[in-house]
Design a protein around this motif. Structure first.
Motif, PDB file in Angstrom:
ATOM      1  N   TYR A  24      -5.424  23.680 -16.131  1.00 40.42           N
ATOM      2  CA  TYR A  24      -5.731  24.920 -15.421  1.00 40.42           C
ATOM      3  C   TYR A  24      -6.721  24.606 -14.307  1.00 40.42           C
ATOM      4  CZ  TYR A  24      -3.953  27.423 -19.527  1.00 40.42           C
ATOM      5  OH  TYR A  24      -3.165  27.903 -20.528  1.00 40.42           O
ATOM      6  N   VAL A  25      -6.758  25.469 -13.300  1.00 42.32           N
ATOM      7  CA  VAL A  25      -7.796  25.383 -12.273  1.00 42.32           C
ATOM      8  C   VAL A  25      -8.587  26.689 -12.311  1.00 42.32           C
ATOM      9  CG1 VAL A  25      -6.309  26.239 -10.392  1.00 42.32           C
ATOM     10  CG2 VAL A  25      -8.323  24.843  -9.859  1.00 42.32           C
ATOM     11  N   ASN A  26      -9.891  26.553 -12.162  1.00 38.52           N
ATOM     12  CA  ASN A  26     -10.780  27.705 -12.139  1.00 38.52           C
ATOM     13  C   ASN A  26     -10.607  28.419 -10.797  1.00 38.52           C
ATOM     14  OD1 ASN A  26     -12.922  29.515 -12.281  1.00 38.52           O
ATOM     15  ND2 ASN A  26     -14.303  28.044 -13.221  1.00 38.52           N
ATOM     16  N   THR A  27     -10.317  29.700 -10.831  1.00 42.38           N
ATOM     17  CA  THR A  27     -10.116  30.467  -9.600  1.00 42.38           C
ATOM     18  C   THR A  27     -11.446  30.823  -8.939  1.00 42.38           C
ATOM     19  OG1 THR A  27     -10.017  32.554 -10.825  1.00 42.38           O
ATOM     20  CG2 THR A  27      -7.916  31.422 -10.389  1.00 42.38           C
ATOM     21  N   LYS A  28     -12.537  30.713  -9.694  1.00 45.45           N
ATOM     22  CA  LYS A  28     -13.870  30.973  -9.137  1.00 45.45           C
ATOM     23  C   LYS A  28     -14.466  29.638  -8.712  1.00 45.45           C
ATOM     24  CE  LYS A  28     -16.165  34.602 -10.754  1.00 45.45           C
ATOM     25  NZ  LYS A  28     -17.111  35.308 -11.621  1.00 45.45           N
ATOM     26  N   GLU A  29     -14.903  29.575  -7.476  1.00 45.88           N
ATOM     27  CA  GLU A  29     -15.454  28.312  -6.996  1.00 45.88           C
ATOM     28  C   GLU A  29     -16.871  28.074  -7.517  1.00 45.88           C
ATOM     29  OE1 GLU A  29     -17.214  29.204  -2.592  1.00 45.88           O
ATOM     30  OE2 GLU A  29     -15.034  29.127  -2.763  1.00 45.88           O
ATOM     31  N   GLN A  30     -17.202  26.808  -7.642  1.00 51.52           N
ATOM     32  CA  GLN A  30     -18.539  26.401  -8.052  1.00 51.52           C
ATOM     33  C   GLN A  30     -19.491  26.591  -6.860  1.00 51.52           C
ATOM     34  OE1 GLN A  30     -18.881  25.282 -11.414  1.00 51.52           O
ATOM     35  NE2 GLN A  30     -16.833  26.136 -11.279  1.00 51.52           N
ATOM     36  N   SER A  31     -20.777  26.385  -7.072  1.00 49.62           N
ATOM     37  CA  SER A  31     -21.761  26.575  -5.995  1.00 49.62           C
ATOM     38  C   SER A  31     -21.508  25.640  -4.807  1.00 49.62           C
ATOM     39  CB  SER A  31     -23.181  26.383  -6.535  1.00 49.62           C
ATOM     40  OG  SER A  31     -23.323  25.085  -7.083  1.00 49.62           O
ATOM     41  N   ASN A  32     -20.847  24.493  -5.058  1.00 44.66           N
ATOM     42  CA  ASN A  32     -20.553  23.555  -3.969  1.00 44.66           C
ATOM     43  C   ASN A  32     -19.188  23.807  -3.338  1.00 44.66           C
ATOM     44  OD1 ASN A  32     -18.797  22.621  -5.901  1.00 44.66           O
ATOM     45  ND2 ASN A  32     -19.572  20.532  -5.928  1.00 44.66           N
ATOM     46  N   GLY A  33     -18.489  24.847  -3.783  1.00 47.41           N
ATOM     47  CA  GLY A  33     -17.194  25.203  -3.218  1.00 47.41           C
ATOM     48  C   GLY A  33     -15.999  24.647  -3.967  1.00 47.41           C
ATOM     49  N   ASP A  34     -16.228  23.783  -4.958  1.00 43.44           N
ATOM     50  CA  ASP A  34     -15.137  23.184  -5.729  1.00 43.44           C
ATOM     51  C   ASP A  34     -14.499  24.187  -6.682  1.00 43.44           C
ATOM     52  OD1 ASP A  34     -15.530  20.700  -4.617  1.00 43.44           O
ATOM     53  OD2 ASP A  34     -16.396  19.787  -6.406  1.00 43.44           O
ATOM     54  N   HIS A  35     -13.202  24.021  -6.887  1.00 45.63           N
ATOM     55  CA  HIS A  35     -12.468  24.722  -7.935  1.00 45.63           C
ATOM     56  C   HIS A  35     -12.158  23.651  -8.973  1.00 45.63           C
ATOM     57  CE1 HIS A  35     -11.708  28.616  -5.946  1.00 45.63           C
ATOM     58  NE2 HIS A  35     -11.891  27.891  -4.854  1.00 45.63           N
ATOM     59  N   GLU A  36     -12.733  23.770 -10.148  1.00 46.07           N
ATOM     60  CA  GLU A  36     -12.606  22.732 -11.174  1.00 46.07           C
ATOM     61  C   GLU A  36     -11.287  22.806 -11.930  1.00 46.07           C
ATOM     62  OE1 GLU A  36     -16.103  23.023 -13.682  1.00 46.07           O
ATOM     63  OE2 GLU A  36     -16.992  21.380 -12.559  1.00 46.07           O
ATOM     64  N   VAL A  37     -10.716  21.623 -12.158  1.00 43.81           N
ATOM     65  CA  VAL A  37      -9.495  21.480 -12.934  1.00 43.81           C
ATOM     66  C   VAL A  37      -9.886  21.088 -14.354  1.00 43.81           C
ATOM     67  CG1 VAL A  37      -7.381  20.113 -13.189  1.00 43.81           C
ATOM     68  CG2 VAL A  37      -8.120  20.867 -10.918  1.00 43.81           C
ATOM     69  N   HIS A  38      -9.291  21.775 -15.345  1.00 47.80           N
ATOM     70  CA  HIS A  38      -9.615  21.551 -16.754  1.00 47.80           C
ATOM     71  C   HIS A  38      -8.349  21.322 -17.582  1.00 47.80           C
ATOM     72  CE1 HIS A  38     -13.755  23.189 -16.411  1.00 47.80           C
ATOM     73  NE2 HIS A  38     -13.210  23.976 -15.497  1.00 47.80           N
ATOM     74  N   LYS A  39      -8.489  20.509 -18.624  1.00 50.65           N
ATOM     75  CA  LYS A  39      -7.439  20.411 -19.642  1.00 50.65           C
ATOM     76  C   LYS A  39      -7.514  21.665 -20.498  1.00 50.65           C
ATOM     77  CE  LYS A  39      -7.393  15.411 -20.194  1.00 50.65           C
ATOM     78  NZ  LYS A  39      -7.609  14.299 -21.140  1.00 50.65           N
ATOM     79  N   SER A  40      -6.422  22.027 -21.117  1.00 57.90           N
ATOM     80  CA  SER A  40      -6.382  23.238 -21.947  1.00 57.90           C
ATOM     81  C   SER A  40      -7.309  23.141 -23.153  1.00 57.90           C
ATOM     82  CB  SER A  40      -4.958  23.515 -22.416  1.00 57.90           C
ATOM     83  OG  SER A  40      -4.484  22.443 -23.210  1.00 57.90           O
ATOM     84  N   THR A  41      -7.701  21.941 -23.535  1.00 58.25           N
ATOM     85  CA  THR A  41      -8.566  21.733 -24.702  1.00 58.25           C
ATOM     86  C   THR A  41     -10.043  21.632 -24.339  1.00 58.25           C
ATOM     87  OG1 THR A  41      -8.200  19.360 -24.482  1.00 58.25           O
ATOM     88  CG2 THR A  41      -6.748  20.553 -25.994  1.00 58.25           C
ATOM     89  N   CYS A  42     -10.393  21.815 -23.079  1.00 55.29           N
ATOM     90  CA  CYS A  42     -11.776  21.644 -22.619  1.00 55.29           C
ATOM     91  C   CYS A  42     -12.701  22.726 -23.184  1.00 55.29           C
ATOM     92  CB  CYS A  42     -11.817  21.683 -21.097  1.00 55.29           C
ATOM     93  SG  CYS A  42     -13.456  21.368 -20.405  1.00 55.29           S
ATOM     94  N   SER A  43     -13.894  22.315 -23.560  1.00 54.75           N
ATOM     95  CA  SER A  43     -14.917  23.251 -24.038  1.00 54.75           C
ATOM     96  C   SER A  43     -15.410  24.159 -22.917  1.00 54.75           C
ATOM     97  CB  SER A  43     -16.111  22.488 -24.604  1.00 54.75           C
ATOM     98  OG  SER A  43     -15.703  21.669 -25.662  1.00 54.75           O
TER      99      SER A  43
END
Length: 68
Positions: free
Chosen positions: A5-24
């Motif tokens: 999945y990718v986070n639709t909300k950007e981080q403070s640095n502008g990045d959209h983080e990609v996560h595995k479905s099992t990520c905490s």
């Protein structure tokens, strides 16, 4: 293969983080966009960049693709 999945909300640095479905640190349902199954985080980040040019792997679950 893992589901990503990718986070639709950007981080403070502008990045959209990609996560595995099992990520905490997987974002809440309303803040994630399904990318699908991939063999590696590299392919998942490449897919995320089609929607969010500034995408990056999660430090915790996609460390090999975490660049900032």
């Amino acid at each position: 293969m893992d589901y990503y999945y990718v986070n639709t909300k950007e981080q403070s640095n502008g990045d959209h983080e990609v996560h595995k479905s099992t990520c905490s640190y997987l974002p809440a349902a309303e803040n994630k966009l399904a990318l699908g199954y991939f063999d590696s985080c590299t392919d998942a980040v490449k897919e995320a960049k089609k929607t969010y040019q500034q995408s990056n792997g999660c430090y915790y679950c996609c460390r090999a693709c975490h660049t900032s």
